[in-house]
Write an enzyme that holds these catalytic residues in place. Structure first.
Site, PDB file in Angstrom:
ATOM      1  N   SER A  42     -23.543 -32.386  50.232  1.00 52.39           N
ATOM      2  CA  SER A  42     -22.676 -31.924  49.149  1.00 52.39           C
ATOM      3  C   SER A  42     -22.054 -30.601  49.561  1.00 52.39           C
ATOM      4  O   SER A  42     -22.763 -29.614  49.792  1.00 52.39           O
ATOM      5  CB  SER A  42     -23.492 -31.739  47.867  1.00 52.39           C
ATOM      6  OG  SER A  42     -22.782 -30.899  46.992  1.00 52.39           O
ATOM      7  N   HIS A  85     -20.198 -35.744  50.165  1.00 51.55           N
ATOM      8  CA  HIS A  85     -20.255 -35.729  48.707  1.00 51.55           C
ATOM      9  C   HIS A  85     -19.437 -34.546  48.182  1.00 51.55           C
ATOM     10  O   HIS A  85     -19.657 -33.401  48.572  1.00 51.55           O
ATOM     11  CB  HIS A  85     -21.717 -35.603  48.274  1.00 51.55           C
ATOM     12  CG  HIS A  85     -21.953 -35.729  46.814  1.00 51.55           C
ATOM     13  ND1 HIS A  85     -22.040 -36.947  46.162  1.00 51.55           N
ATOM     14  CD2 HIS A  85     -22.121 -34.790  45.860  1.00 51.55           C
ATOM     15  CE1 HIS A  85     -22.267 -36.746  44.884  1.00 51.55           C
ATOM     16  NE2 HIS A  85     -22.312 -35.442  44.663  1.00 51.55           N
ATOM     17  N   ASP A 100     -18.272 -32.532  44.889  1.00 47.94           N
ATOM     18  CA  ASP A 100     -18.584 -32.289  43.477  1.00 47.94           C
ATOM     19  C   ASP A 100     -17.407 -31.649  42.768  1.00 47.94           C
ATOM     20  O   ASP A 100     -16.993 -30.542  43.113  1.00 47.94           O
ATOM     21  CB  ASP A 100     -19.802 -31.363  43.370  1.00 47.94           C
ATOM     22  CG  ASP A 100     -21.081 -32.077  43.752  1.00 47.94           C
ATOM     23  OD1 ASP A 100     -21.354 -33.140  43.171  1.00 47.94           O
ATOM     24  OD2 ASP A 100     -21.793 -31.576  44.637  1.00 47.94           O
ATOM     25  N   MET A 148     -16.043 -30.235  39.245  1.00 42.82           N
ATOM     26  CA  MET A 148     -16.512 -29.750  37.931  1.00 42.82           C
ATOM     27  C   MET A 148     -15.374 -29.052  37.194  1.00 42.82           C
ATOM     28  O   MET A 148     -14.568 -28.358  37.816  1.00 42.82           O
ATOM     29  CB  MET A 148     -17.660 -28.756  38.131  1.00 42.82           C
ATOM     30  CG  MET A 148     -18.810 -29.305  38.954  1.00 42.82           C
ATOM     31  SD  MET A 148     -20.168 -28.128  39.024  1.00 42.82           S
ATOM     32  CE  MET A 148     -21.238 -28.934  40.213  1.00 42.82           C
ATOM     33  N   HIS A 184     -17.694 -37.091  43.201  1.00 38.46           N
ATOM     34  CA  HIS A 184     -18.531 -37.107  41.995  1.00 38.46           C
ATOM     35  C   HIS A 184     -17.798 -36.297  40.919  1.00 38.46           C
ATOM     36  O   HIS A 184     -17.754 -35.076  40.993  1.00 38.46           O
ATOM     37  CB  HIS A 184     -19.890 -36.490  42.366  1.00 38.46           C
ATOM     38  CG  HIS A 184     -20.830 -36.311  41.222  1.00 38.46           C
ATOM     39  ND1 HIS A 184     -21.992 -35.569  41.344  1.00 38.46           N
ATOM     40  CD2 HIS A 184     -20.810 -36.770  39.944  1.00 38.46           C
ATOM     41  CE1 HIS A 184     -22.635 -35.581  40.189  1.00 38.46           C
ATOM     42  NE2 HIS A 184     -21.937 -36.285  39.326  1.00 38.46           N
ATOM     43  N   MET A 209     -17.516 -34.614  37.617  1.00 35.96           N
ATOM     44  CA  MET A 209     -18.273 -34.084  36.469  1.00 35.96           C
ATOM     45  C   MET A 209     -17.253 -33.432  35.548  1.00 35.96           C
ATOM     46  O   MET A 209     -17.207 -32.210  35.386  1.00 35.96           O
ATOM     47  CB  MET A 209     -19.312 -33.072  36.962  1.00 35.96           C
ATOM     48  CG  MET A 209     -20.504 -33.744  37.643  1.00 35.96           C
ATOM     49  SD  MET A 209     -21.467 -32.607  38.647  1.00 35.96           S
ATOM     50  CE  MET A 209     -20.531 -32.675  40.161  1.00 35.96           C
ATOM     51  N   MET A 217     -28.829 -38.682  38.527  1.00 38.63           N
ATOM     52  CA  MET A 217     -28.929 -37.223  38.654  1.00 38.63           C
ATOM     53  C   MET A 217     -30.393 -36.828  38.546  1.00 38.63           C
ATOM     54  O   MET A 217     -31.072 -37.158  37.566  1.00 38.63           O
ATOM     55  CB  MET A 217     -28.132 -36.524  37.539  1.00 38.63           C
ATOM     56  CG  MET A 217     -26.629 -36.596  37.656  1.00 38.63           C
ATOM     57  SD  MET A 217     -25.929 -36.056  39.240  1.00 38.63           S
ATOM     58  CE  MET A 217     -26.489 -34.351  39.361  1.00 38.63           C
ATOM     59  N   GLY A 261     -24.174 -29.436  37.419  1.00 36.38           N
ATOM     60  CA  GLY A 261     -23.472 -28.171  37.210  1.00 36.38           C
ATOM     61  C   GLY A 261     -23.684 -27.181  38.344  1.00 36.38           C
ATOM     62  O   GLY A 261     -22.797 -26.404  38.655  1.00 36.38           O
ATOM     63  N   PHE A 262     -24.857 -27.226  38.952  1.00 36.94           N
ATOM     64  CA  PHE A 262     -25.167 -26.218  39.973  1.00 36.94           C
ATOM     65  C   PHE A 262     -26.001 -26.817  41.103  1.00 36.94           C
ATOM     66  O   PHE A 262     -26.766 -27.752  40.874  1.00 36.94           O
ATOM     67  CB  PHE A 262     -25.946 -25.058  39.340  1.00 36.94           C
ATOM     68  CG  PHE A 262     -25.219 -24.427  38.195  1.00 36.94           C
ATOM     69  CD1 PHE A 262     -24.240 -23.461  38.406  1.00 36.94           C
ATOM     70  CD2 PHE A 262     -25.466 -24.844  36.884  1.00 36.94           C
ATOM     71  CE1 PHE A 262     -23.541 -22.908  37.347  1.00 36.94           C
ATOM     72  CE2 PHE A 262     -24.770 -24.300  35.811  1.00 36.94           C
ATOM     73  CZ  PHE A 262     -23.799 -23.325  36.047  1.00 36.94           C
ATOM     74  N   ASP A 314     -29.036 -37.421  43.352  1.00 35.18           N
ATOM     75  CA  ASP A 314     -28.312 -36.158  43.533  1.00 35.18           C
ATOM     76  C   ASP A 314     -29.021 -35.040  42.773  1.00 35.18           C
ATOM     77  O   ASP A 314     -29.151 -35.088  41.554  1.00 35.18           O
ATOM     78  CB  ASP A 314     -26.879 -36.350  42.987  1.00 35.18           C
ATOM     79  CG  ASP A 314     -25.988 -35.147  43.204  1.00 35.18           C
ATOM     80  OD1 ASP A 314     -26.418 -34.172  43.837  1.00 35.18           O
ATOM     81  OD2 ASP A 314     -24.830 -35.203  42.735  1.00 35.18           O
ATOM     82  N   GLY A 315     -29.467 -34.048  43.535  1.00 38.40           N
ATOM     83  CA  GLY A 315     -30.061 -32.853  42.930  1.00 38.40           C
ATOM     84  C   GLY A 315     -31.475 -32.593  43.403  1.00 38.40           C
ATOM     85  O   GLY A 315     -32.352 -33.444  43.241  1.00 38.40           O
TER      86      GLY A 315
HETATM   87  C1  DX5 Z   1     -25.021 -30.779  40.965  1.00 34.75           C
HETATM   88  C2  DX5 Z   1     -24.219 -31.532  42.001  1.00 34.75           C
HETATM   89  C3  DX5 Z   1     -24.936 -31.746  43.276  1.00 34.75           C
HETATM   90  C4  DX5 Z   1     -25.352 -30.492  43.991  1.00 34.75           C
HETATM   91  C5  DX5 Z   1     -26.689 -30.765  44.592  1.00 34.75           C
HETATM   92  O1  DX5 Z   1     -24.428 -30.878  39.749  1.00 34.75           O
HETATM   93  O2  DX5 Z   1     -23.818 -32.799  41.521  1.00 34.75           O
HETATM   94  O3  DX5 Z   1     -24.247 -32.626  44.153  1.00 34.75           O
HETATM   95  O4  DX5 Z   1     -24.483 -30.089  44.997  1.00 34.75           O
HETATM   96  O5  DX5 Z   1     -27.157 -29.594  45.139  1.00 34.75           O
HETATM   97  P1  DX5 Z   1     -28.649 -29.459  45.631  1.00 34.75           P
HETATM   98  O6  DX5 Z   1     -28.845 -30.477  46.719  1.00 34.75           O
HETATM   99  O7  DX5 Z   1     -28.728 -28.057  46.105  1.00 34.75           O
HETATM  100  O8  DX5 Z   1     -29.533 -29.725  44.441  1.00 34.75           O
HETATM  101 ZN    ZN Z   2     -22.981 -34.330  42.972  1.00 34.85          ZN
END
Ligand code: DX5
Ligand code: ZN
Length: 264
Positions: free
Chosen positions: A47, A72, A74, A76, A105, A107, A176, A181-182, A214-215
């Protein structure tokens, strides 16, 4: 004398075992021997959220050199999740750097409005949140109509049963394992129950979607994830957080593949 010939026999057995094992290891390492399909299906999706955006192309290339086979991305919007990241222009720029599939992805609220822009920018897979789509079936059809692979995502609080009616049409389901978000959050172990339930539903209904997580994926959580049935592993901070991205990807994939081999 009897003891001597027994010892010779033992030496001979060790010699044969050792020299049959070594070529197997060499062949396995070189990728020339058959590995179970499940091992080959394991993919790591770095990601870019945790990458250094000032050196994005370099970071991406390092992760791919380690064996990552997709990227990947992300997206947001500050509404669906409390953070803002990137949009189609970044996807378009990254497209010049690599030909690997982009796993986008979303969000965001109203994902339908942005699907065409991401498709034009070079996305290959687009996944949307079940929680963000009032007309989920229509949104997935929209992605498919653009010739892309459609994925559906569920937050930690969303049950897998809510996906029952769309499992036939998706290419992948993204579970998830943190609240979106982070990057850098702690893995939620209960997510693996959902992965197992999805794998069971797929089996019972003879479906073909792949399961992504993911996460919080690290060398500590990756093995349990693949044992539960995950095939696509998203990792952000474990790839770009510290150390070398190439080495981190190699280590994550090695841990994941060993876990599959021990499973079969
Ligand atoms: C979170 C994202 C993830 C994030 C995962 O909302 O969708 O893709 O980048 O980060 P890590 O692997 O650090 O949890
Ligand atoms: Zn993601």
């Amino acid at each position: 004398m009897a003891t001597r010939s027994k010892a010779k026999y033992q030496q001979f057995a060790i010699f044969i075992a050792y020299y049959s094992f070594c070529p197997c290891l060499i062949l396995l390492k070189s990728g020339l021997v058959y590995l179970p399909q499940s091992t080959l299906m394991i993919e790591l999706a770095p990601s870019i959220l945790s990458a250094d955006f000032a050196r994005l192309a370099e970071e991406v290339q390092a992760a791919l050199a380690g064996g990552a086979t997709l990227l990947h991305v992300d997206v947001m919007d500050g509404h669906f999740v409390p953070n803002i990241t990137i949009g189609p222009p970044v996807v378009q720029s990254l497209r010049k750097v690599t030909g690997v599939p982009f796993d986008v992805h979303l969000m965001i609220e109203n994902p339908d409005e942005y699907i065409p822009a991401f498709a034009d920018a070079g996305a290959d897979w687009i996944s949307v949140h079940q929680e963000a789509c009032i007309h989920l079936h229509r949104t997935l059809e929209h992605i498919i109509s653009r010739g892309l692979k459609a994925g559906v995502v569920i937050n930690p609080a969303t049950p897998v049963d809510t996906l029952s009616e769309v499992l036939e049409m998706v290419d992948h389901v993204l579970v998830m394992s943190v609240n979106p978000g982070f990057g850098g959050q702690k893995f939620i172990p209960a997510s693996l129950r959902k992965v197992r339930a999805l794998a069971e539903m797929r089996n019972d209904r003879n479906l073909g979607f792949r399961i992504e997580i993911d996460g919080g994926i690290t060398t500590e959580t990756i093995a349990d994830s693949v044992r539960a049935g995950v095939e696509i592993l998203v990792a952000g901070s474990a790839v770009f957080g510290k150390g070398e991205a190439r080495v981190n990807v190699e280590q994550l994939l090695k841990t994941a593949r060993e876990a599959v081999l021990l499973k079969v």
